[in-house]
Write a protein that holds these residues in place. Structure first.
Motif, mmCIF file in Angstrom:
data_model
loop_
_atom_site.group_PDB
_atom_site.id
_atom_site.type_symbol
_atom_site.label_atom_id
_atom_site.label_comp_id
_atom_site.label_asym_id
_atom_site.label_seq_id
_atom_site.Cartn_x
_atom_site.Cartn_y
_atom_site.Cartn_z
ATOM 1 N N LEU A 104 0.823 -1.207 0.000
ATOM 2 C CA LEU A 104 0.000 0.000 0.000
ATOM 3 C C LEU A 104 0.861 1.263 0.000
ATOM 4 O O LEU A 104 0.520 2.255 -0.655
ATOM 5 C CB LEU A 104 -0.949 -0.008 1.198
ATOM 6 N N SER A 105 1.960 1.226 0.719
ATOM 7 C CA SER A 105 2.876 2.371 0.703
ATOM 8 C C SER A 105 3.433 2.587 -0.699
ATOM 9 O O SER A 105 3.550 3.733 -1.169
ATOM 10 C CB SER A 105 4.010 2.132 1.706
ATOM 11 N N TRP A 106 3.783 1.508 -1.376
ATOM 12 C CA TRP A 106 4.256 1.597 -2.762
ATOM 13 C C TRP A 106 3.153 2.143 -3.668
ATOM 14 O O TRP A 106 3.396 3.020 -4.516
ATOM 15 C CB TRP A 106 4.702 0.205 -3.218
ATOM 16 N N TYR A 107 1.936 1.657 -3.494
ATOM 17 C CA TYR A 107 0.801 2.088 -4.316
ATOM 18 C C TYR A 107 0.514 3.571 -4.132
ATOM 19 O O TYR A 107 0.192 4.273 -5.095
ATOM 20 C CB TYR A 107 -0.426 1.249 -3.952
ATOM 21 N N ASP A 108 0.638 4.062 -2.921
ATOM 22 C CA ASP A 108 0.389 5.487 -2.676
ATOM 23 C C ASP A 108 1.318 6.366 -3.514
ATOM 24 O O ASP A 108 0.964 7.498 -3.868
ATOM 25 C CB ASP A 108 0.578 5.812 -1.194
ATOM 26 N N ARG A 109 2.476 5.858 -3.865
ATOM 27 C CA ARG A 109 3.438 6.635 -4.653
ATOM 28 C C ARG A 109 3.357 6.342 -6.150
ATOM 29 O O ARG A 109 3.705 7.199 -6.961
ATOM 30 C CB ARG A 109 4.867 6.343 -4.174
ATOM 31 N N HIS A 110 2.893 5.132 -6.504
ATOM 32 C CA HIS A 110 3.031 4.696 -7.897
ATOM 33 C C HIS A 110 1.719 4.269 -8.554
ATOM 34 O O HIS A 110 1.758 3.685 -9.649
ATOM 35 C CB HIS A 110 4.023 3.532 -7.976
ATOM 36 N N ALA A 111 0.585 4.537 -7.958
ATOM 37 C CA ALA A 111 -0.690 4.101 -8.536
ATOM 38 C C ALA A 111 -0.862 4.623 -9.955
ATOM 39 O O ALA A 111 -0.597 5.802 -10.242
ATOM 40 C CB ALA A 111 -1.852 4.589 -7.663
ATOM 41 N N ARG A 112 -1.297 3.744 -10.841
ATOM 42 C CA ARG A 112 -1.581 4.162 -12.209
ATOM 43 C C ARG A 112 -2.820 5.057 -12.246
ATOM 44 O O ARG A 112 -3.751 4.876 -11.452
ATOM 45 C CB ARG A 112 -1.805 2.946 -13.109
ATOM 46 N N ILE A 113 -2.831 5.983 -13.175
ATOM 47 C CA ILE A 113 -3.990 6.852 -13.380
ATOM 48 C C ILE A 113 -4.881 6.217 -14.442
ATOM 49 O O ILE A 113 -4.427 5.951 -15.556
ATOM 50 C CB ILE A 113 -3.550 8.265 -13.815
#
Length: 348
Positions: free
Chosen positions: A12-21
């Motif tokens: 989740l920490s990774w996703y907060d920075r790298h989530a696709r748009i």
């Protein structure tokens, strides 16, 4: 192996920075600020994404949302228009079920999608994966969402060497054990993003993976070889004929049965290559103008395309005035035949 809680927190920490748009997605920042996903958009995107890539789906999604911005709009749409917009995405049964589902949501649920996985499973065309995805992403329920990307990530993380599809139950069980009670919607999208952008089928980018330190396949040096898959049989080749009849600008069109290949769609009469059809639909001077090729999920197809001016009444189909005929409503294989015929100087 780390605990499920710590692995989920790292992802989740990774996703907060790298989530696709994506046009159907609410970003983790907006979600944290209280914005909720639209279940209609989540459902539509998940149905479109089955067996299809995000890049291929995005334009289709924009067109659908532009034409039918709510489930009420889609439920009221004409079948042929929806099938036409779907052409190119394949698996036309999904488009038929899309309409059935939208109409069920409107007529039986007041235009609101059920909030539970169990309730979602009662809707036409919604199976276990789609129900879990909507429940998690739209409603933040801790449902395990397992697509091809997730299967790949889990098989590598836990070194599952049993080939797919036999390994699916085990991979689903392991994925469920990782799904957190906190932010399950973001987590479901995070693990799919991880598989799509980092833990890719070939040359996974282990150096930037938030789970690389815990990945058993990486420790064994076989991450790129997983998941293993049982060999697929070669697709058979079918051959057949399409008849493109015309008269005074009108085009001979046959509505296909609701069930079966390309069910419910408009098309040109054929000779049985699809389990439907029969002989030529009229006595005429049919001319062979070439062939078109197409690949369906389970077979390759080569069709001879015949054209003729029809003088008498056809035995099958209906002559549709040219101004009422929309080539865009045809499935892709029929559109290929239409494009071939339209290149002729004397074709209407």
């Amino acid at each position: 192996m780390q605990t499920a809680e710590s692995l989920a927190a790292q992802l989740l920490s990774w996703y907060d920075r790298h989530a696709r748009i994506m046009p159907w997605r609410v970003s983790p920042r907006d979600r944290a600020a209280g914005q909720r996903p639209d279940p209609y958009r989540v459902w539509l995107s998940e149905v479109m994404l089955q067996q299809t890539t995000v890049a291929a789906v995005t334009d289709y999604f924009h067109r659908f949302i532009s034409r039918w911005p709510t489930v009420h709009d889609l439920a009221a749409a004409e079948d042929a228009q929806v099938m036409g917009e779907w052409a190119g995405l394949g698996y036309y049964a999904r488009a038929r079920n899309l309409l059935k589902c939208a109409r069920a949501v409107v007529t039986s649920h007041g235009g609101r999608f059920p909030t539970s996985r169990e309730g979602l499973l009662t809707l036409p065309g919604i199976g276990p994966y789609t129900a879990s995805a909507i429940a998690a992403i739209a409603y933040d329920h801790p449902a395990a969402v397992v697509d091809g990307n997730v299967e790949r990530v889990i098989s590598r993380l836990y070194l599952v060497e049993k080939p797919l599809p036999a390994a699916k139950p085990k991979l689903t069980e392991l994925a469920a054990g990782l799904t957190p009670a906190s932010r399950p919607g973001d987590y479901a999208q995070a693990i799919m993003d991880l598989g799509a952008t980092v833990c890719t089928p070939r040359a996974p980018a282990c150096g930037i993976c938030p789970w690389s330190h815990a990945c058993e396949a990486r420790a064994a040096g076989i991450q790129a070889a997983l998941p293993r898959k049982a060999p697929k049989p070669d697709k058979p080749l079918r051959r057949g004929t399409l008849w493109l009849g015309h008269r005074d600008g009108a085009i001979l069109i046959e509505r296909r049965p609701d069930r079966g290949l390309l069910g419910g769609m408009a098309g040109f009469p054929g000779d049985g290559w699809d389990g439907q059809g029969g002989p030529a639909p009229a006595d005429a001077d049919w001319q062979d103008i070439g062939e078109v090729r197409h690949t369906f999920t389970h077979f390759h197809l080569i069709l001879r395309v015949m054209t003729a001016r029809i003088e008498g009444p056809p035995t099958r189909g209906e002559l549709i005035p040219r101004h009422s005929f929309r080539p865009a409503d045809l499935p892709t294989v029929m559109r290929k035949a239409w494009d071939l015929a339209r290149a002729l100087p004397d074709f209407p």
